[in-house]
Design an enzyme around this catalytic site. Structure first.
Site, mmCIF file in Angstrom:
data_model
loop_
_atom_site.group_PDB
_atom_site.id
_atom_site.type_symbol
_atom_site.label_atom_id
_atom_site.label_comp_id
_atom_site.label_asym_id
_atom_site.label_seq_id
_atom_site.Cartn_x
_atom_site.Cartn_y
_atom_site.Cartn_z
ATOM 1 N N ARG A 50 0.966 -1.291 -0.083
ATOM 2 C CA ARG A 50 0.015 0.032 0.061
ATOM 3 C C ARG A 50 1.023 1.261 -0.112
ATOM 4 O O ARG A 50 2.035 1.199 0.474
ATOM 5 C CB ARG A 50 -1.039 -0.051 1.262
ATOM 6 C CG ARG A 50 -0.244 -0.043 2.602
ATOM 7 C CD ARG A 50 -1.022 -0.435 3.633
ATOM 8 N NE ARG A 50 -0.453 -0.372 4.859
ATOM 9 C CZ ARG A 50 -0.101 0.602 5.531
ATOM 10 N NH1 ARG A 50 -0.380 1.904 5.019
ATOM 11 N NH2 ARG A 50 0.543 0.569 6.711
ATOM 12 N N ARG B 154 -3.128 10.538 0.725
ATOM 13 C CA ARG B 154 -3.985 11.373 1.700
ATOM 14 C C ARG B 154 -4.750 12.618 1.225
ATOM 15 O O ARG B 154 -4.098 13.296 0.567
ATOM 16 C CB ARG B 154 -3.107 11.949 3.136
ATOM 17 C CG ARG B 154 -2.339 11.002 3.786
ATOM 18 C CD ARG B 154 -1.804 11.648 5.077
ATOM 19 N NE ARG B 154 -1.294 10.761 5.604
ATOM 20 C CZ ARG B 154 -0.104 10.870 6.382
ATOM 21 N NH1 ARG B 154 0.243 12.197 6.607
ATOM 22 N NH2 ARG B 154 0.483 9.903 7.205
ATOM 23 N N ARG C 130 20.612 -5.147 2.249
ATOM 24 C CA ARG C 130 20.826 -4.032 1.449
ATOM 25 C C ARG C 130 21.799 -3.297 2.338
ATOM 26 O O ARG C 130 21.539 -3.167 3.564
ATOM 27 C CB ARG C 130 19.761 -3.022 0.969
ATOM 28 C CG ARG C 130 18.894 -3.762 -0.081
ATOM 29 C CD ARG C 130 19.478 -3.976 -1.270
ATOM 30 N NE ARG C 130 19.697 -2.709 -2.130
ATOM 31 C CZ ARG C 130 20.418 -2.427 -3.011
ATOM 32 N NH1 ARG C 130 21.116 -3.384 -3.714
ATOM 33 N NH2 ARG C 130 20.668 -1.213 -3.541
ATOM 34 N N ARG D 68 18.861 10.115 -0.622
ATOM 35 C CA ARG D 68 18.327 11.288 -0.081
ATOM 36 C C ARG D 68 19.612 12.201 0.594
ATOM 37 O O ARG D 68 20.811 11.472 0.766
ATOM 38 C CB ARG D 68 17.465 10.910 1.183
ATOM 39 C CG ARG D 68 17.838 10.049 1.961
ATOM 40 C CD ARG D 68 16.776 9.622 3.053
ATOM 41 N NE ARG D 68 17.264 8.905 4.266
ATOM 42 C CZ ARG D 68 16.349 8.533 5.096
ATOM 43 N NH1 ARG D 68 15.133 8.900 5.212
ATOM 44 N NH2 ARG D 68 16.696 7.568 6.055
ATOM 45 N N GLU E 103 22.961 9.768 1.295
ATOM 46 C CA GLU E 103 22.700 8.384 1.400
ATOM 47 C C GLU E 103 22.829 7.674 -0.040
ATOM 48 O O GLU E 103 22.420 8.174 -0.868
ATOM 49 C CB GLU E 103 21.581 8.043 2.149
ATOM 50 C CG GLU E 103 21.414 8.401 3.652
ATOM 51 C CD GLU E 103 20.179 7.973 4.368
ATOM 52 O OE1 GLU E 103 19.540 7.003 4.046
ATOM 53 O OE2 GLU E 103 20.124 8.660 5.274
ATOM 54 N N TYR F 297 12.724 -6.664 8.874
ATOM 55 C CA TYR F 297 13.012 -5.189 8.781
ATOM 56 C C TYR F 297 11.674 -4.525 9.851
ATOM 57 O O TYR F 297 10.972 -4.354 9.648
ATOM 58 C CB TYR F 297 12.384 -4.810 7.421
ATOM 59 C CG TYR F 297 12.604 -3.309 7.202
ATOM 60 C CD1 TYR F 297 14.175 -2.899 7.230
ATOM 61 C CD2 TYR F 297 11.747 -2.505 6.872
ATOM 62 C CE1 TYR F 297 14.354 -1.563 6.883
ATOM 63 C CE2 TYR F 297 12.015 -1.232 6.720
ATOM 64 C CZ TYR F 297 13.255 -0.564 6.799
ATOM 65 O OH TYR F 297 13.479 0.696 6.560
ATOM 66 N N ASP G 31 10.887 -1.305 12.734
ATOM 67 C CA ASP G 31 11.038 -0.112 12.987
ATOM 68 C C ASP G 31 11.696 -0.274 14.550
ATOM 69 O O ASP G 31 11.563 -1.235 15.203
ATOM 70 C CB ASP G 31 9.714 0.694 12.885
ATOM 71 C CG ASP G 31 9.348 1.031 11.608
ATOM 72 O OD1 ASP G 31 10.246 1.411 10.660
ATOM 73 O OD2 ASP G 31 8.277 1.113 11.223
#
Length: 371
Positions: A170, A174, A247, A278, A304, A352, A354
């Site tokens: 997804r 917004r 990665r 970025r 980066e 992965y 957070d």
């Protein structure tokens, strides 16, 4: 001295486990092969700026238990992540919101934006076969071409048409003017940096740095009854079933003799031609001020670059595709036979995670272990 626990790695998972073990009355030794604590959330002070040495870390969570836990060890500021995307000099708001759609198409109302997206999504018929089709089916071709394609291809080192569709199940769209990237109840950066927070977690716990566990495994194992291992699970087993893929990210840091380089903490470069993904300007995580509220005269930026991991590089995020998932399951079976070893964290569980999920996972493990 014999310890109850040897904790390998002083990142968030290791630090939480060590802190909880000590609180439960256990004796703990923490070791880390780096010369510093705090793993990938390590922050280093440069010209009064807390520089995120291993990439931007913005704490965000909806888990009250996790928020209550971390705020015991740090005060958090009210930083809100609102990145900007730069596509060949055109600037767009992220996440995709009404500002983005206005910049992209000149639309003004949510209805107009939705009509535009619907019209562009319709080019994909049937089930999307790859990431490119999945993205277009969610947000349409314009947003895909300018804001997703180049960035994603740099991040994964593969064309979007070759990447599996599940990588972006997804994409947040917004139909409001809300620039807050994380829809999280609690969000911010620890005042004084993450290193200080982890120092507070490890207060009163013995820590030895520059110690490579896998090189000295036999001797170190003798020091404790149980081991918590937060390194890479395939490295623990000497890669005997093959390498799990990761990665990696390379950073180019620059101290600039000016107060403001880009006016935002994070600017993503979404075209394929710009080699970096970025640029982070660290001072804006703490509003460009030192702890006394003074404006900082200089700035530190980090470019980066995403790359394929090879042994010797820092593994950043696992390539959670089907092939690697199957290999991880085989390593997990081996791990079950290591009676006095707990595997945890992003590398130990090949997930992965957070930051808040790492902490939640560690707290969950501590409940099983100490209650």
């Amino acid at each position: 001295m014999k310890y109850d626990y040897l904790v390998v790695g002083s990142g968030l998972y290791g630090a939480v486990f060590a802190q909880q073990a000590k609180a439960a009355g256990k004796s703990v030794l923490v070791i880390d092969k780096r010369p510093n604590i705090a793993g990938n959330v390590y922050t280093e002070r440069v010209e009064g700026i807390n520089v995120h040495k291993y990439g931007a870390h913005i704490f965000h969570t909806n888990l009250k238990e996790v928020w209550d836990y971390v705020t015991k060890f740090a005060e958090f500021n009210r930083f809100t992540n609102s990145p900007v995307a730069n596509f060949k000099g055109e600037l767009y708001s992220l996440p995709f919101n009404m500002y983005t759609f206005n910049q992209m198409w000149g639309v003004v109302t949510p209805e107009e934006a939705m009509e535009k997206i619907e019209e562009q999504r319709s080019e994909i018929k049937g089930e999307p076969k790859n990431l490119e089709e999945q993205a277009i089916s969610l947000v349409g071709r314009d947003i895909y071409e300018k804001l997703i394609k180049g960035y994603t291809e740099k991040q994964w080192g593969r064309d979007c048409s070759e990447l599996p569709s599940f990588i972006i199940k997804r994409l947040p769209v917004r139909l409001t003017f809300d620039n807050n990237y994380f829809n999280a109840l609690y969000q911010g950066i620890p005042v004084g940096g993450y290193t200080k927070m982890v120092e507070n977690m490890l207060d009163g716990i013995e820590v030895r740095l520059n110690v490579d566990y896998l090189e000295n495994k036999d001797d170190l194992d003798k020091l404790a009854d149980k081991v918590l291992f937060t390194g890479a699970i395939d490295a623990y087993f000497g890669y005997k079933l093959g390498n799990l893929e990761y990665r990696s990210v390379r950073f180019e840091n620059e101290l600039l003799d000016k107060p403001n380089f880009q006016g935002n903490a994070a600017v993503n470069y979404t075209d394929r031609e710009t080699p970096w993904t970025r640029i982070i300007e660290h001072k804006w995580f703490e509003f460009g001020k030192d702890e006394n509220g003074n404006d900082l005269p200089k700035t530190v930026i980090s470019r980066e670059y995403s790359s394929e991991w090879k042994p010797g590089d820092e593994p950043y995020y696992p390539v959670n595709d089907e092939k690697n998932g199957k290999l991880y399951e085989k390593y997990r079976e081996l791990a079950k036979n290591e009676k006095n070893v707990i595997f945890g964290g992003r590398l130990g569980e090949y997930k992965y995670y957070d930051m808040d999920a790492v902490i939640a996972s560690a707290l969950e493990m501590c409940k099983k272990e100490f209650e």
